[in-house]
Design an enzyme around this catalytic site. Structure first.
Site, PDB file in Angstrom:
ATOM      1  N   CYS A 338      36.788  56.864  63.711  1.00 45.39           N
ATOM      2  CA  CYS A 338      36.202  57.055  65.040  1.00 45.39           C
ATOM      3  C   CYS A 338      35.127  58.132  65.150  1.00 45.39           C
ATOM      4  O   CYS A 338      34.076  57.868  65.754  1.00 45.39           O
ATOM      5  CB  CYS A 338      37.278  57.255  66.095  1.00 45.39           C
ATOM      6  SG  CYS A 338      38.898  57.685  65.495  1.00 45.39           S
ATOM      7  N   ARG A 367      45.236  58.543  54.147  1.00 45.18           N
ATOM      8  CA  ARG A 367      46.235  59.302  54.889  1.00 45.18           C
ATOM      9  C   ARG A 367      47.371  59.668  53.964  1.00 45.18           C
ATOM     10  O   ARG A 367      47.791  58.854  53.139  1.00 45.18           O
ATOM     11  CB  ARG A 367      46.788  58.459  56.055  1.00 45.18           C
ATOM     12  CG  ARG A 367      45.709  58.075  57.040  1.00 45.18           C
ATOM     13  CD  ARG A 367      46.296  57.274  58.184  1.00 45.18           C
ATOM     14  NE  ARG A 367      45.217  56.795  59.044  1.00 45.18           N
ATOM     15  CZ  ARG A 367      45.401  55.994  60.093  1.00 45.18           C
ATOM     16  NH1 ARG A 367      46.614  55.602  60.394  1.00 45.18           N
ATOM     17  NH2 ARG A 367      44.386  55.597  60.810  1.00 45.18           N
ATOM     18  N   GLN A 385      40.721  49.809  57.213  1.00 46.80           N
ATOM     19  CA  GLN A 385      41.040  49.314  58.547  1.00 46.80           C
ATOM     20  C   GLN A 385      39.984  48.315  58.985  1.00 46.80           C
ATOM     21  O   GLN A 385      38.805  48.504  58.712  1.00 46.80           O
ATOM     22  CB  GLN A 385      41.027  50.469  59.549  1.00 46.80           C
ATOM     23  CG  GLN A 385      42.166  51.442  59.390  1.00 46.80           C
ATOM     24  CD  GLN A 385      42.104  52.485  60.482  1.00 46.80           C
ATOM     25  OE1 GLN A 385      41.106  53.167  60.637  1.00 46.80           O
ATOM     26  NE2 GLN A 385      43.179  52.603  61.238  1.00 46.80           N
ATOM     27  N   ASP A 387      38.424  48.076  61.688  1.00 48.28           N
ATOM     28  CA  ASP A 387      38.320  48.962  62.830  1.00 48.28           C
ATOM     29  C   ASP A 387      37.191  48.542  63.755  1.00 48.28           C
ATOM     30  O   ASP A 387      36.233  47.906  63.317  1.00 48.28           O
ATOM     31  CB  ASP A 387      38.025  50.371  62.304  1.00 48.28           C
ATOM     32  CG  ASP A 387      38.573  51.450  63.211  1.00 48.28           C
ATOM     33  OD1 ASP A 387      39.100  51.107  64.281  1.00 48.28           O
ATOM     34  OD2 ASP A 387      38.475  52.627  62.840  1.00 48.28           O
ATOM     35  N   HIS A 389      35.205  50.128  67.589  1.00 45.75           N
ATOM     36  CA  HIS A 389      35.218  51.000  68.763  1.00 45.75           C
ATOM     37  C   HIS A 389      34.327  50.402  69.811  1.00 45.75           C
ATOM     38  O   HIS A 389      33.211  49.981  69.515  1.00 45.75           O
ATOM     39  CB  HIS A 389      34.782  52.415  68.377  1.00 45.75           C
ATOM     40  CG  HIS A 389      35.742  53.047  67.432  1.00 45.75           C
ATOM     41  ND1 HIS A 389      35.543  53.051  66.074  1.00 45.75           N
ATOM     42  CD2 HIS A 389      36.949  53.627  67.640  1.00 45.75           C
ATOM     43  CE1 HIS A 389      36.575  53.628  65.494  1.00 45.75           C
ATOM     44  NE2 HIS A 389      37.445  53.980  66.418  1.00 45.75           N
ATOM     45  N   LYS A 469      48.517  52.390  74.396  1.00 46.84           N
ATOM     46  CA  LYS A 469      48.065  51.355  73.460  1.00 46.84           C
ATOM     47  C   LYS A 469      48.875  50.073  73.612  1.00 46.84           C
ATOM     48  O   LYS A 469      49.989  50.078  74.146  1.00 46.84           O
ATOM     49  CB  LYS A 469      48.162  51.850  72.023  1.00 46.84           C
ATOM     50  CG  LYS A 469      49.585  52.184  71.607  1.00 46.84           C
ATOM     51  CD  LYS A 469      49.680  52.455  70.111  1.00 46.84           C
ATOM     52  CE  LYS A 469      51.099  52.814  69.725  1.00 46.84           C
ATOM     53  NZ  LYS A 469      51.311  52.934  68.280  1.00 46.84           N
ATOM     54  N   HIS A 515      39.726  52.032  70.822  1.00 52.77           N
ATOM     55  CA  HIS A 515      39.899  51.833  69.370  1.00 52.77           C
ATOM     56  C   HIS A 515      40.701  50.558  69.212  1.00 52.77           C
ATOM     57  O   HIS A 515      41.642  50.347  69.966  1.00 52.77           O
ATOM     58  CB  HIS A 515      40.749  52.918  68.727  1.00 52.77           C
ATOM     59  CG  HIS A 515      40.356  54.311  69.020  1.00 52.77           C
ATOM     60  ND1 HIS A 515      39.819  55.137  68.071  1.00 52.77           N
ATOM     61  CD2 HIS A 515      40.425  55.047  70.155  1.00 52.77           C
ATOM     62  CE1 HIS A 515      39.597  56.324  68.597  1.00 52.77           C
ATOM     63  NE2 HIS A 515      39.951  56.302  69.868  1.00 52.77           N
TER      64      HIS A 515
END
Length: 645
Positions: A338, A367, A385, A387, A389, A469, A515
């Site tokens: 992000c 991670r 990911q 991902d 945004h 979420k 996200h």
RNA sequence: GCCGAUGUAGCUCAGCUGGUAGAGCAACUGAUUCGUAAUCAGUAGGUCAGCGGUUCAAGUCCGCUCAUCGGCUCCA
């Protein structure tokens, strides 16, 4: 003597003397067949033992064997019997903790110095069988909590005492079968002989009350059924699941490898796995472009300051890898994408007319995961990911979430997932942002879900620190569920990075950020896909779609020609022209789950055709290479809804 | 991270109570040229996860470390 009225739900009603047991009433009111199937009853909707005496008018509903409730009762009783067996075999100094029924069976937690070994299982099972043979009734008694505490204190059952101390009721119930008595709400099977089919499965450690600060207990897992056939079926399913294990298939199909030398939780994609991943990525990118997204690429590391600004150091620091120093400046590996996307946003000024901005990236993040948590592709330390945004105005939030849900379900469906559980997670204890923001975004999520017609459950307090979420857990063909998709609203990062867009009024306004990841991570998703398809991928994502097998060397040249023709047409084809028997080549292709085998002998060579053998073993009539290309194209198109080759 | 189990050739696994490693498949070589799930023969391949200890002697016993598996915890 007072009489009471007892009726069976949707059945007969009778009058009985007060104090009659449920079992006796059933004898009069239901058929013998049903009575013999009855494990316990719901009295006015509350599950109770058959031995319960009825003090007033009651409506009874039999809980029958093989119903979920019936199985739960059986398994709960099995846990008690197992505890009894363990106490008998290993002595009163073994302390018992809790022993509930779970989805597929039951467990009981014990505190014992010596570890249980798989060899102990047989002894415990044998002891259980002996207890079962004695046909001991499960006898319910009640006593006040303080008396119960005294009772268990005297016996050294400190865990039970702790449980009792937290109880708010005045009296508690006990169940006793033979020489074993346990604190328990019940109900239970009438007597131990009802437990005919059971098996101990494994032993594992578990913290008392699931808290790692508490002592580690030993948990014995087992399962129980009313019917032997059901146990067999269960064990067969377990076997099936083992066969589908993505770690096993990943090795056999040469998709990926994990090596000590590289590090735990780090995936090496072998060519076949890399192809599978590429196909998924291509589909994903294409689908996003069609749905109004733009693709980004961002680096793997960034200055530590960035992570301080974003708040990741504070809130996520324990999952991040330690900084490395470059030119006396600290850099850290990214755990999320992000902040980079925000930086790109901030590289230009944005008008309200531009919003919503939808940016996506297949971003690889790192991670720290505790070693014990790592698991094949499903839980790793480095993962990519899918991902995205979305930066939008508050009035666009609901529509954007709706659109994400639509795209999400569409993509999942392409991969064969059309069953899922949806969860809405609300504000956790550790959070940032105003209450007003939390309320606004939680409502938007709810409305979008309702508009999409999705049923959902609320997971209170399970939101991320920066916003509420939606999580979607997909169900695979074995009915197991996997957390993949997540959609998170974020009012925090736009604030922290002071993001703005110019409004109609010419003033600066703050965008809202969403996200979201649909597949979650490619690693996990592919792991789930491997299990979903048991390694036999649909044509459109099969790393190798076809393999040419010649019968003798005489056809080698023709095979080469077919091979290059198919390759040029975009078919993922390989050739096996080794001097081996056809059976041998078919076996190899079959084991690695190639969808189509193209068999070429003298006949095909002369006619300019190939004979197609499907993965199922079925043979198609001979066809020309061009016809085969068309077939592959239309089948791939069916899979993805568009042309892939 | 915690509890327990496991770690032997590329893969799947033998190796009893300590006496300096074995099979099948794969690989390689040769023969065989064959029509829908394994052709035959031969060759090569291992610091027995790593480090340390006990012992005349350790794959085997002990300790530590690493990794994997089943759970707990955590989670994309």
């Amino acid at each position: 003597m007072t009489e009471i009225s007892v009726s069976i739900r949707d059945g007969e009603t009778g009058t009985f003397p007060q104090g009659i047991t449920a079992a006796e009433a059933l004898k009069e009111l239901v058929s013998n067949k049903l009575r013999k199937q009855t494990v316990a009853v719901l009295r006015d909707g509350v599950p109770v033992d058959l031995s319960v005496s009825l003090s007033g008018d009651s409506v009874l509903e039999p809980v029958v064997m093989n119903s979920p409730a019936g199985l739960e009762i059986l398994r709960h009783s099995a846990a008690h019997i197992m505890a009894q067996a363990v106490k008998r075999l290993f002595g009163p100094e073994v302390k018992v903790a809790i022993g509930p029924a779970i989805d597929d069976g039951f467990y009981y937690d014990f505190d014992r110095e010596e570890p249980f070994t798989p060899e102990d299982f047989e002894r415990i099972e044998k002891q259980m069988a002996e207890i079962v043979a004695t046909r001991r009734p499960f006898v319910r008694t009640e006593m006040p909590v303080d008396e119960a505490i005294k009772f268990f204190s005297e016996r050294g059952e400190t865990y039970k005492v702790e449980l009792l101390q937290d109880m708010e009721t005045e009296t508690v119930s006990f169940y006793q079968q033979g020489d074993f008595i346990d604190l328990c709400r019940g109900p239970h099977i009438p007597d131990t002989s009802w437990l005919k089919v059971f098996k101990l499965l494994r032993v594992a450690g578990s913290y008392w009350r699931g808290d790692e600060k508490n002592p580690m207990l030993q948990r014995l897992y087992g399962t129980a059924f009313f019917d032997k056939k059901d146990l067999k079926k269960y064990l067969y399913r377990q076997e099936e699941a083992r066969k589908r294990d993505h770690r096993k298939l990943g090795k056999e199909l040469r998709l990926f490898t994990i090596q000590d030398q590289i590090g735990p939780g780090l995936i090496l994609w072998q060519p076949r796995g890399a192809m599978l991943r590429r196909l998924i990525e291509d589909y994903w990118k294409d689908e996003h472009y069609r749905n109004g997204y733009e693709l980004l690429y961002t680096p793997h590391i960034a200055r530590q300051d960035l992570w301080r600004t974003s708040g990741h150091l504070d809130f996520y620091g324990e999952n991040m890898y330690a900084p490395m120093e470059i030119d006396e400046i600290k850099y850290q590996l990214k755990p999320m994408n992000c902040p980079f996307h925000i930086a790109i946003y901030k590289s230009n000024k944005h008008s309200y007319r531009e919003l919503p901005i939808r940016w996506c990236e297949l971003g690889t993040v790192y991670r720290y995961e505790r070693t014990g948590a790592l698991h094949g592709l499903l839980r790793v330390r480095g993962f990519t990911q899918d991902d995205a945004h979305i930066f939008c105005r508050p009035d666009q939030l609901e529509d954007e979430i709706f659109n994400i849900l639509a795209l999400n379900l569409h993509i999942l469906k392409t991969f064969g997932f059309d069953q899922y559980d949806v969860y809405l997670s609300t504000r956790p204890e550790k959070y940032v942002g105003s209450d007003e923001h939390w309320q606004l975004s939680t409502d938007a999520l709810k409305r979008a879900l309702e508009k999409k017609g999705l049923g959902y459950e609320i997971d209170p307090g399970e939101g991320v620190f920066y916003g509420p979420k939606i999580d979607i857990k997909i169900k695979d063909q074995l009915g197991r569920s996997w957390q993949c998709s997540t959609i998170q609203v974020d009012f925090n990062l736009p604030e922290r990075f002071d993001m703005k867009f110019t409004g109609e009024d010419g003033a600066g306004h703050r965008p809202i950020m969403i996200h979201r990841a649909l597949m979650g991570s490619l690693e996990r998703f592919i792991g789930v896909l491997i299990e979903q398809y048991a390694g036999a991928f649909p044509l459109w994502m099969a790393p190798e779609q076809a393999r040419i097998l010649n019968i003798t060397g005489d056809q080698a040249q023709y095979c080469e020609a077919v091979y290059s023709r198919l390759r040029k047409a975009g078919v993922r084809v390989e050739k096996d022209l080794r001097n081996e028997q056809l059976n041998y080549k078919i076996r190899e292709a079959q084991l690695i789950k190639v969808p189509y085998m193209l068999i070429v002998g003298e006949r095909e060579k002369e006619n300019g055709t190939v004979t197609v053998r499907k993965r199922s073993g079925e043979n198609l009539p001979p066809m020309t290479p061009q016809e085969f290309v068309e077939m592959v194209r239309s089948e791939s198109e069916e899979g993805t809804g568009r042309r892939m080759t």
